[in-house]
Design a protein around this motif. Structure first.
Motif, PDB file in Angstrom:
ATOM      1  N   ASP A 188       0.856  -1.183   0.000  1.00  0.00           N
ATOM      2  CA  ASP A 188       0.000   0.000   0.000  1.00  0.00           C
ATOM      3  C   ASP A 188       0.892   1.232   0.000  1.00  0.00           C
ATOM      4  O   ASP A 188       1.750   1.381   0.885  1.00  0.00           O
ATOM      5  N   LEU A 189       0.694   2.122  -0.951  1.00  0.00           N
ATOM      6  CA  LEU A 189       1.554   3.291  -1.092  1.00  0.00           C
ATOM      7  C   LEU A 189       0.686   4.505  -1.413  1.00  0.00           C
ATOM      8  O   LEU A 189      -0.238   4.424  -2.222  1.00  0.00           O
ATOM      9  N   MET A 190       0.997   5.643  -0.773  1.00  0.00           N
ATOM     10  CA  MET A 190       0.259   6.880  -1.021  1.00  0.00           C
ATOM     11  C   MET A 190       1.108   7.849  -1.832  1.00  0.00           C
ATOM     12  O   MET A 190       2.334   7.817  -1.790  1.00  0.00           O
ATOM     13  N   HIS A 191       0.418   8.725  -2.549  1.00  0.00           N
ATOM     14  CA  HIS A 191       1.107   9.868  -3.154  1.00  0.00           C
ATOM     15  C   HIS A 191       0.279  11.121  -2.899  1.00  0.00           C
ATOM     16  O   HIS A 191      -0.833  11.052  -2.360  1.00  0.00           O
ATOM     17  N   GLN A 220      -3.934   8.439  -4.032  1.00  0.00           N
ATOM     18  CA  GLN A 220      -3.660   9.797  -3.580  1.00  0.00           C
ATOM     19  C   GLN A 220      -4.244  10.042  -2.195  1.00  0.00           C
ATOM     20  O   GLN A 220      -5.372   9.646  -1.901  1.00  0.00           O
ATOM     21  N   LEU A 221      -3.465  10.687  -1.346  1.00  0.00           N
ATOM     22  CA  LEU A 221      -3.955  11.097  -0.024  1.00  0.00           C
ATOM     23  C   LEU A 221      -5.096  12.097  -0.200  1.00  0.00           C
ATOM     24  O   LEU A 221      -4.987  13.065  -0.940  1.00  0.00           O
ATOM     25  N   ASP A 240      -0.933  20.844 -10.308  1.00  0.00           N
ATOM     26  CA  ASP A 240      -0.023  20.530 -11.413  1.00  0.00           C
ATOM     27  C   ASP A 240       0.970  19.444 -11.004  1.00  0.00           C
ATOM     28  O   ASP A 240       1.286  18.541 -11.792  1.00  0.00           O
ATOM     29  N   THR A 241       1.467  19.530  -9.768  1.00  0.00           N
ATOM     30  CA  THR A 241       2.397  18.512  -9.276  1.00  0.00           C
ATOM     31  C   THR A 241       1.696  17.166  -9.137  1.00  0.00           C
ATOM     32  O   THR A 241       2.250  16.119  -9.492  1.00  0.00           O
ATOM     33  N   LEU A 242       0.468  17.188  -8.623  1.00  0.00           N
ATOM     34  CA  LEU A 242      -0.302  15.948  -8.486  1.00  0.00           C
ATOM     35  C   LEU A 242      -0.506  15.281  -9.845  1.00  0.00           C
ATOM     36  O   LEU A 242      -0.414  14.056  -9.971  1.00  0.00           O
ATOM     37  N   TRP A 243      -0.789  16.088 -10.859  1.00  0.00           N
ATOM     38  CA  TRP A 243      -1.002  15.545 -12.201  1.00  0.00           C
ATOM     39  C   TRP A 243       0.300  14.938 -12.744  1.00  0.00           C
ATOM     40  O   TRP A 243       0.301  13.850 -13.328  1.00  0.00           O
ATOM     41  N   ASP A 244       1.416  15.637 -12.526  1.00  0.00           N
ATOM     42  CA  ASP A 244       2.717  15.121 -12.972  1.00  0.00           C
ATOM     43  C   ASP A 244       3.046  13.800 -12.265  1.00  0.00           C
ATOM     44  O   ASP A 244       3.555  12.865 -12.892  1.00  0.00           O
ATOM     45  N   GLU A 262      -7.656  -1.080 -11.925  1.00  0.00           N
ATOM     46  CA  GLU A 262      -8.674  -0.358 -11.165  1.00  0.00           C
ATOM     47  C   GLU A 262      -8.098   1.010 -10.876  1.00  0.00           C
ATOM     48  O   GLU A 262      -6.909   1.259 -11.075  1.00  0.00           O
ATOM     49  N   THR A 263      -8.931   1.936 -10.422  1.00  0.00           N
ATOM     50  CA  THR A 263      -8.514   3.323 -10.250  1.00  0.00           C
ATOM     51  C   THR A 263      -7.176   3.458  -9.545  1.00  0.00           C
ATOM     52  O   THR A 263      -6.318   4.240  -9.948  1.00  0.00           O
ATOM     53  N   SER A 264      -6.947   2.697  -8.488  1.00  0.00           N
ATOM     54  CA  SER A 264      -5.699   2.835  -7.728  1.00  0.00           C
ATOM     55  C   SER A 264      -4.998   1.499  -7.496  1.00  0.00           C
ATOM     56  O   SER A 264      -4.229   1.367  -6.553  1.00  0.00           O
ATOM     57  N   ALA A 265      -5.263   0.511  -8.353  1.00  0.00           N
ATOM     58  CA  ALA A 265      -4.703  -0.829  -8.163  1.00  0.00           C
ATOM     59  C   ALA A 265      -3.919  -1.261  -9.400  1.00  0.00           C
ATOM     60  O   ALA A 265      -4.407  -1.140 -10.529  1.00  0.00           O
TER      61      ALA A 265
END
Length: 404
Positions: A188-191, A220-221, A240-244, A262-265
């Protein structure tokens, strides 16, 4: 009017106002899974809105195991002769429980509900809450998949998130999982973490990939109500950073053989999480434990959602009921409920699954499908319900069309 009744009222020869045939619906009881909630953590993280509670010096393992199995006894009428395809121990931090306690839970479940021969059994575990012997014992119980809550490998980010482990402990956790015989595990990893740069996010992803997990949950958190972060928001990256980060991270994962399904998998071939796929394809699941939720279909076509008593002290009180509430989904809710899950899958689902899971004719989606296709959010495929890449990015807008 329940879904079974709605089926009977629609003859196959009829047409709706768009001219599409109202095909007779074919409701089927879906596959069955089980979710087991262990509500305690060493410490409550500031971003967490799950039903988790700080543990004391001693966990009430015996009492909680007994309560879980008594809770399951009350739900056995919902099994309808099906076997369990998957079990997921979530939390909280289930790896705080001893192997003996988890073994008694699994044994008690299997004596009540048969297991599929290839059942997937997942345990959530956090670095810093287990050791090698514990991992070996978990594997010996038949637990065959781990989901390790890493979130980041960087000290400053872990501190900001309130995590109790450091990056080296996270790496050791992956090593211990393999040594204990787990050939299938998720990280499990967040960005989008506080003050995270693109380079920070890619460092975390590269470090995770280097551990060779079979599956990576990368999400994403978000700031959720009733959390510390909601009341005292940290400084998060600009859009902009989130999109990059999203674009570069997806490229990196694909380059290393992790396909987004899946969206985040993201998973290696054949290693998608079967338990989560059951959720996203509108399968049924039992839910036992403090605050656990369930979704269960009835032979007459009704679909019930239920939830259990939330606070551990109340859940363990023999004078109180396990069931806190339940609700039968209305017909008008079913399209959104189904698609809210199914359209998260990058390849969508076969269109016929809609009728099989809801009992409603596929033609009931016709007007919304046409509107979504016209806006480029839904693929123009009669055989599948699948969002376009644009629809994946604007999933809430796509789903809204099925509410109007």
């Amino acid at each position: 009017m329940n879904t079974a009744t709605s089926c009977k009222l629609q003859a196959a020869s009829e047409e709706d106002e768009t001219g599409l045939p109202l095909v007779a619906c074919r409701f089927e009881l879906p596959p069955l899974a089980a979710y087991v909630h262990i509500p305690w953590c060493v410490r409550k993280c500031p971003y967490c809105d799950f039903n988790s509670h700080t543990s004391g010096p001693r966990l009430p393992e015996d009492d909680y195991v007994a309560a879980l199995l008594a809770d399951l006894d009350g739900d056995l009428g919902q099994v309808q002769g099906r076997e369990l395809r998957s079990i997921f121990f979530g939390g909280g931090t289930p790896s705080l429980f001893s192997a003996d306690a988890l073994g008694r839970i699994l044994d008690g479940i299997q004596r009540r509900v048969p297991f599929a021969a290839d059942i997937e059994i997942t345990l959530e575990a956090n670095p810093g809450t287990f050791e090698q012997a514990k991992f070996r014992d978990y594997r010996a119980l038949g637990i065959n998949r781990l989901s390790i809550g890493v979130q980041s490998f960087q000290a400053a980010k872990l501190k900001a998130l309130g995590r109790i482990h450091d990056g080296n402990e996270a790496i050791r956790a992956a090593d211990m999982a393999r040594t204990a015989g787990f050939d299938n595990f998720n990280l499990d990893l967040m960005h989008g973490l506080p003050e995270q740069s693109l380079e920070d996010a890619l460092y975390d992803l590269r470090t995770a990939i280097a551990q060779q997990p079979t599956h990576i949950s990368w999400y994403q958190l978000t700031l959720e109500p009733n959390t510390v972060f909601w009341n005292k928001p940290p400084r998060l990256p600009e859009d902009d950073t989130l999109w990059d980060i999203q674009e570069a991270g997806q490229r990196l994962l694909a380059e290393h053989g992790y396909a987004q399904y899946e969206t985040s998998a993201y998973a290696q071939p054949g290693r998608q999480a079967r338990h989560n796929l059951n959720y996203w394809t509108f399968g049924d699941f039992l839910g036992i434990g403090a605050g656990a939720h369930a979704k269960l279909s009835q032979p007459d076509g009704r679909i019930l959602r239920s939830w259990k008593t939330r606070l551990p002290k109340d859940y363990l009180d023999p004078g109180k009921r396990f069931l806190a509430g339940s609700k039968a989904l209305d017909i008008d809710e079913l399209p959104f409920e189904f698609l809210m899950n199914a359209l998260r899958l990058t390849e969508g689902v076969p269109a016929e699954l809609f009728s099989q899971r809801t009992g409603l004719p596929l033609a009931s989606l016709a007007k919304a499908r046409q509107a979504a296709q016209a806006r480029g959010l839904l693929a123009s495929s009669p055989e599948r319900l699948v969002a376009t890449p644009q629809g994946q990015l604007f999933l809430n807008d796509l789903l809204q069309l099925f509410l109007d």
